[in-house]
Write a protein that holds these residues in place. Structure first.
Motif, PDB file in Angstrom:
ATOM      1  N   TYR A 179       0.849  -1.186   0.000  1.00 56.43           N
ATOM      2  CA  TYR A 179       0.000   0.000   0.000  1.00 56.43           C
ATOM      3  C   TYR A 179       0.891   1.244   0.000  1.00 56.43           C
ATOM      4  O   TYR A 179       1.642   1.469   0.946  1.00 56.43           O
ATOM      5  CB  TYR A 179      -0.918   0.007   1.228  1.00 56.43           C
ATOM      6  N   ILE A 180       0.814   2.032  -1.073  1.00 53.28           N
ATOM      7  CA  ILE A 180       1.616   3.253  -1.198  1.00 53.28           C
ATOM      8  C   ILE A 180       0.809   4.384  -0.569  1.00 53.28           C
ATOM      9  O   ILE A 180      -0.211   4.799  -1.116  1.00 53.28           O
ATOM     10  CB  ILE A 180       1.927   3.555  -2.674  1.00 53.28           C
ATOM     11  N   THR A 183       3.691  12.243  -1.172  1.00 52.00           N
ATOM     12  CA  THR A 183       3.404  11.004  -1.890  1.00 52.00           C
ATOM     13  C   THR A 183       4.684  10.235  -2.183  1.00 52.00           C
ATOM     14  O   THR A 183       5.601  10.785  -2.805  1.00 52.00           O
ATOM     15  CB  THR A 183       2.670  11.313  -3.206  1.00 52.00           C
ATOM     16  N   THR A 204      -2.546   2.349  -4.292  1.00 47.76           N
ATOM     17  CA  THR A 204      -2.087   3.652  -3.813  1.00 47.76           C
ATOM     18  C   THR A 204      -3.158   4.322  -2.970  1.00 47.76           C
ATOM     19  O   THR A 204      -4.357   4.221  -3.274  1.00 47.76           O
ATOM     20  CB  THR A 204      -1.681   4.560  -4.987  1.00 47.76           C
ATOM     21  N   PRO A 216      -3.903   7.933  -2.160  1.00 46.37           N
ATOM     22  CA  PRO A 216      -3.455   9.271  -2.550  1.00 46.37           C
ATOM     23  C   PRO A 216      -3.653  10.294  -1.436  1.00 46.37           C
ATOM     24  O   PRO A 216      -4.434  10.096  -0.501  1.00 46.37           O
ATOM     25  CB  PRO A 216      -4.338   9.592  -3.760  1.00 46.37           C
TER      26      PRO A 216
END
Length: 286
Positions: free
Chosen positions: A20-21, A99, A122, A124
């Protein structure tokens, strides 16, 4: 937020295994998203650039998930550990601010995860590039983000020469100690282009100052900046080359030799450098 939405956040389903970014605040802690907090709280491990920096964020949002340092100098063993974990548990990747992967480490980890068939998603959130662009007032229908300008004079000039003809707003990251030198270099090449400097984004002393490169260089020479900086260069304008070449040469000759003055004006106008040099010699002797 309504009660139904609040309950859905608190009672969110367990996270699926994967990478998970997660975007984190660039200044104001209030910019962390509900989804980011949920992921950070429920993942098995958080990969971060600096455990001290991320630790402060986790304390502020009451998250106790264990951290693992992952930066440009991380070993292949660390990357393998994160990948192996992500096969069976959720792993979060964060940077110190903003980010991940935008001028931050993580590219190799994400690529390796995708190659291994690991689910990558992602979360954001804040991004200094976008925040600076929105504040600048410069054209934003097209923009090019080019990371940090090189520190060496020649390398910096080469990058500016490479990108300068592109008809779009250029966006760079910069640091306080290097800002004035970068502005001076930009001013030598494009004295009439609109420049914006956005700094301390989302923080108490947030500012976005616009003007010519030389004007901004003078300001920051007198007021040395602190904090992270987004440096933006407006696109070439149709009316820039219509300036009188003699006026441009006279201005350049104030602090440059005829040869350098001719070179500067040639880059600005596209006129023949040798012709400009001959004219610069005449103006110098007047």
């Amino acid at each position: 937020m309504n009660t139904q939405r609040s309950e859905s956040v608190r009672n969110s389903k367990p996270l699926e295994p994967g990478l998970y970014i997660v975007a984190t605040p660039i200044g104001n802690l209030g910019d962390v998203t509900i989804r980011a907090v949920d992921v950070l709280r429920n993942c098995a491990v958080i990969a971060c650039e600096d455990t001290r920096v991320t630790g402060k964020l986790l304390k502020a949002i009451d998250v106790s998930t264990r951290m693992r340092r992952y930066d440009d100098h991380a070993s292949s063993e660390t990357r393998d550990f994160l990948l192996q974990t992500a096969l069976s548990e959720p792993v979060a990747l964060v940077s110190d601010a903003g980010t991940p992967l935008v001028s931050d480490p993580g590219y190799r980890l994400v690529r390796a995860a995708r190659d291994a068939g690991i689910h990558v998603t992602t979360i954001p959130g804040a991004c200094a590039v976008v925040a600076g662009l929105t504040l600048s007032g410069l054209p934003n229908d097209r923009f090019l983000f080019a990371g940090f300008l090189p520190n060496k004079d020649k390398a910096r000039k080469d990058v500016l020469n490479e990108l300068g003809a592109i008809e779009t707003t250029l966006v760079f990251y910069e640091t306080g100690p290097r800002l004035e030198r970068s502005l001076r270099a930009i001013g030598e090449m494009w004295p009439t282009r609109e420049i914006a400097v956005a700094r301390e984004l989302t923080k108490l002393h947030e500012e976005c100052r616009a003007g010519t490169a030389d004007d901004l260089a003078q300001h920051y020479a007198a007021h040395p900046p602190k904090g992270e900086i987004v440096l933006l260069i407006g696109p070439p304008t149709d009316n820039a080359p219509t300036a009188d070449p003699d006026d441009l040469l006279r201005s350049a000759l104030l602090d440059s030799s005829p040869s350098k003055a001719a070179g500067k004006v040639a880059k600005m106008t596209g006129l023949d450098r040798q012709t400009l040099y001959s004219r610069a010699i005449e103006l110098k002797s007047e």
